[in-house]
Design a protein around this motif. Sequence first.
Motif, PDB file in Angstrom:
ATOM      1  N   GLN A  37       0.783  -1.127  -0.093  1.00 14.21           N
ATOM      2  CA  GLN A  37      -0.014  -0.010  -0.063  1.00 14.21           C
ATOM      3  C   GLN A  37       0.913   1.285   0.139  1.00 14.21           C
ATOM      4  OE1 GLN A  37      -3.248   0.102  -0.180  1.00 14.21           O
ATOM      5  NE2 GLN A  37      -3.119  -2.159  -0.533  1.00 14.21           N
ATOM      6  N   ALA A  41       1.602   5.559  -6.068  1.00  8.95           N
ATOM      7  CA  ALA A  41       0.382   5.614  -6.598  1.00  8.95           C
ATOM      8  C   ALA A  41       0.734   6.113  -8.013  1.00  8.95           C
ATOM      9  CB  ALA A  41      -0.600   6.269  -6.055  1.00  8.95           C
ATOM     10  N   ARG A  70      -3.361   0.541  -7.416  1.00  6.75           N
ATOM     11  CA  ARG A  70      -2.586   1.711  -7.188  1.00  6.75           C
ATOM     12  C   ARG A  70      -2.819   2.721  -8.295  1.00  6.75           C
ATOM     13  NH1 ARG A  70      -1.754   1.867  -3.110  1.00  6.75           N
ATOM     14  NH2 ARG A  70      -0.250   3.512  -3.135  1.00  6.75           N
ATOM     15  N   ALA A 226       5.560  -0.433  -9.782  1.00  6.59           N
ATOM     16  CA  ALA A 226       4.659   0.696  -9.235  1.00  6.59           C
ATOM     17  C   ALA A 226       5.680   2.117  -9.565  1.00  6.59           C
ATOM     18  CB  ALA A 226       4.353   0.472  -8.009  1.00  6.59           C
TER      19      ALA A 226
END
Length: 264
Positions: A37, A41, A70, A226
């Motif tokens: 998490q 993003a 994401r 990511a």
Amino acid sequence: MDSPSGPSSPPSRYLLMLESRAICELGAFYAAGPFLQFAPAGDGHPVLVLPGFGASDFSTRPLRMFLRNRGYRAHGWKLGSNLGPREGVEENMRERLEWIAGHYERKVSVIGWSLGGVFARELARHSPDLVRSVITLGSPFAGEPRANHGWRCYEQLSGRKADDWPERERMKQPPPVPSTAIFSRTDGVVAWQGCLEQLSATSENIEVESSHCGLGHHPAVLYAIADRLAQPEGQWRPFDRETGWRRFIYRDPTRAEGRRPAAA
């Protein structure tokens, strides 16, 4: 005794046996949910994910699930099992890319696992105006055609010889968009030396400790993906593996060979 592996031969049988790690790596993916998490993003741009040889969109579901979490519009290729460059496959991939780019009116990042990464690079070469970046996962685009444990199966299912790829030398060159090659020296399916990108102002290599079959859901791989996708369009920079905890997870991909992998 097992013969030594190298850039022109498949990985050792020892490494092939270690591919069973992929099950543990899938468990690590779910266990690492809270940690992931904190991965960067995204900006919502679309991502096309291509499966490896013999696999389908089912194999990339964890990766696409993570990407959607994401903030990306992640899509599978919707062409069933990847059985190589059979008739119509490349044309259908291009149509899929064109549809996604047109639907969102944005460039598409393309992620390819193993053979899917070879396809991803060629998509970018064919349609650079539609592709934002390319990320490959254990993709032997620069290796010898038989430096893997799947070439016989490939020839049977695809109906083509392993070395029957036009312009093989061109395939080794970086595509005309930012590209990242993620690889593992403990890959038990393909020789890792053939998965390395030629370094340039917009291309790089990232090393992880993973099985070949676990690259699509390994937590370290997902974090690196990511990080790469979160870069603003047109502002690509190499992966920073030296800051903080990253130096303990991502090793120097340019270091000398010879390290024996630890058993999972």
